[in-house]
Design a protein around this motif. Structure first.
Motif, mmCIF file in Angstrom:
data_model
loop_
_atom_site.group_PDB
_atom_site.id
_atom_site.type_symbol
_atom_site.label_atom_id
_atom_site.label_comp_id
_atom_site.label_asym_id
_atom_site.label_seq_id
_atom_site.Cartn_x
_atom_site.Cartn_y
_atom_site.Cartn_z
ATOM 1 N N PHE A 357 -1.878 1.916 -0.843
ATOM 2 C CA PHE A 357 -1.701 0.524 -0.366
ATOM 3 C C PHE A 357 -2.925 -0.047 0.663
ATOM 4 C CE2 PHE A 357 2.210 2.814 -1.549
ATOM 5 C CZ PHE A 357 2.928 1.631 -2.570
ATOM 6 N N SER A 373 -6.984 0.062 -3.092
ATOM 7 C CA SER A 373 -5.546 0.134 -3.679
ATOM 8 C C SER A 373 -5.602 1.012 -4.993
ATOM 9 C CB SER A 373 -4.889 -0.979 -3.684
ATOM 10 O OG SER A 373 -5.076 -1.849 -4.737
ATOM 11 N N TYR A 378 -0.388 -3.164 -5.302
ATOM 12 C CA TYR A 378 -0.239 -2.607 -3.959
ATOM 13 C C TYR A 378 -1.166 -3.037 -2.937
ATOM 14 C CZ TYR A 378 2.558 1.231 -6.371
ATOM 15 O OH TYR A 378 3.445 1.762 -6.990
ATOM 16 N N THR A 379 -1.649 -4.045 -3.300
ATOM 17 C CA THR A 379 -2.575 -4.942 -2.344
ATOM 18 C C THR A 379 -2.211 -6.088 -1.611
ATOM 19 O OG1 THR A 379 -4.375 -4.486 -4.088
ATOM 20 C CG2 THR A 379 -5.206 -5.873 -2.550
#
Length: 426
Positions: A357, A373, A378-379
């Motif tokens: 992440f 990521s 997940y950013t």
């Protein structure tokens, strides 16, 4: 802490998945900010409570609920032992109105709940080991001290969940973050149902409240590493980073050995704060995290730092449990752009099965964050590290799902909630 947010039950073989919330027993107190400012959201707030309670099994040996309102002073609408039948609770809830008032003393109200509501005489079953849960729905900043009362609740073993409505003061939330089990923010009407589901699932996963087979016994082990920017550029914001990491670590299951945590700082080089096998209890890990100081130095070399984590931190000699099937998770907090390319080391981490992440602030490079990521979802991008509480719950939900994802044949619900996270928090 149990590591399951969602308990998935397949229906008709493999065709669909439903989310169930199973609370065997709990004493739950709703504390509502009933001041004048909340009047415009009155219907939404009361519907939220009604719909929440409607999903619980109410009874003297199951879940008991109480409702308290406050502005300058708290008043009890009903206590834990007022009603033993769900229909009576629902009937009372359908007639509640917010009491109004100009002054807001949240601290006084929190102490009132501890001293007068979560007590044996008012129906609390704490002495039988039943979890004590307080859910506060609040608007603006309190006019009295909140930190002392919150600390007293925590020491009494009462789990505090906070739902911020409208103009919640983010600084106050940040100060409380370490002691709160979870913090949710409601910005608009459409957020209410999502927050209700997240709150239900968080309470269902609170320790000692889950049915057999739902709790941590079936969740995967996790190795969680924080790679944090400790350079001169973030020195003034480092306390926000430290608070964020502490709040995350506080939700991990270190004491049972399910989770292990490590922290690495980077600037022009990477420096290990502590390894995955350094601490076996949450309290010890938290003690170290809360005493972290920025290492200093510049510029930032994120590529070299990722390589350092791959070569020295996720490895079995340092406590990494990849070979035992643990999920390996990396959380990167970057306060500026990298002087070297993170692409190669990020690919190697992905190839090794590490889920990354990336949290970037205004000064970091968003393309770099995407490269680091494991998945575009997940950013995270925030204006400043003081805004970290905004993404806390979303990130926690993702991390919790890491523990259940691989055991669920279908991840549709998880994708659904991932998408809700993005809608809700960013």
């Amino acid at each position: 802490n149990a590591n399951h947010l969602f308990h998935h039950t397949s229906i008709c073989g493999n065709t669909s998945t439903i989310t169930k919330f199973q609370l065997q027993s709990a004493d739950i107190v709703f504390l509502l900010d009933g001041s004048d400012e909340m009047q415009e959201s009155e219907r939404l707030i009361l519907d939220f409570v009604r719909e929440f309670v409607n999903q619980l099994e109410i009874g003297p040996s199951k879940v008991q609920v109480a409702l308290i309102q406050y502005s300058a002073e708290p008043t009890a609408d009903f206590r834990l032992n007022t009603y033993s039948l769900k229909e009576n609770v629902m009937s009372h809830l359908s007639n509640v109105k917010l009491k109004g008032g100009f002054t807001l003393n949240t601290g006084v109200a929190l102490d009132y709940v501890k001293n007068n509501v979560l007590t044996t005489s008012s129906g609390s079953r704490a002495q039988q080991g039943v979890p004590q849960i307080l859910i506060i729905l609040r608007g603006r900043k309190s006019e009295d001290d909140v930190l002392g009362p919150v600390d007293r609740l925590r020491k009494a073993g009462i789990a505090l969940f906070s739902v911020g409505v409208n103009n919640t003061d983010t600084l106050e939330m940040e100060q409380l973050a370490h002691s709160l089990r979870a913090e949710y923010l409601i910005k608009e009407k459409s957020d209410f149902p999502f927050v209700k589901e997240q709150l239900l699932s968080a309470i269902a996963s609170h320790k000692d409240t889950v049915s057999p087979g739902v709790g941590s016994s079936s969740s995967m082990a996790r190795d969680i590493v924080f790679l944090i920017d400790g350079s001169d550029d973030v020195r003034s914001k480092f306390s926000a980073i430290r608070e964020f990491v502490a709040k995350m670590v506080d939700s991990f299951d270190l004491d049972q050995g399910k989770d292990k945590v490590a922290v690495v700082q980077y600037s022009n080089n990477a420096e290990l704060s502590f390894n995955l096998n350094t601490y076996n209890t949450r309290d010890d890990a938290l003690k170290h995290v809360t005493s972290l100081k920025p290492k200093g130095g510049r510029p930032q070399y994120i590529g070299a730092a990722l390589q350092f984590v791959r070569d020295n931190v996720f490895v079995s000699t340092a406590g990494g449990r990849h070979h035992e099937g643990a999920k390996q998770i990396l959380v990167v907090l970057a306060g500026g752009r990298s002087r070297d390319s993170p692409r190669g080391p990020a690919s190697m981490l992905k190839a090794a099965g590490v889920v990354t992440f990336a949290v970037g602030s205004r000064m970091s490079n968003s393309a770099e964050m995407q490269v680091i990521s494991s998945d575009p979802n997940y950013t995270y991008s925030i204006p400043d590290f003081v805004n970290l509480p905004r993404i806390q719950q979303s990130l926690m939900s993702h991390l919790t799902q890491m523990g259940v994802e691989e055991e669920t044949e279908q991840g549709k619900n998880l994708d659904y909630f991932n998408n809700l996270d993005k809608h809700l928090w960013l």
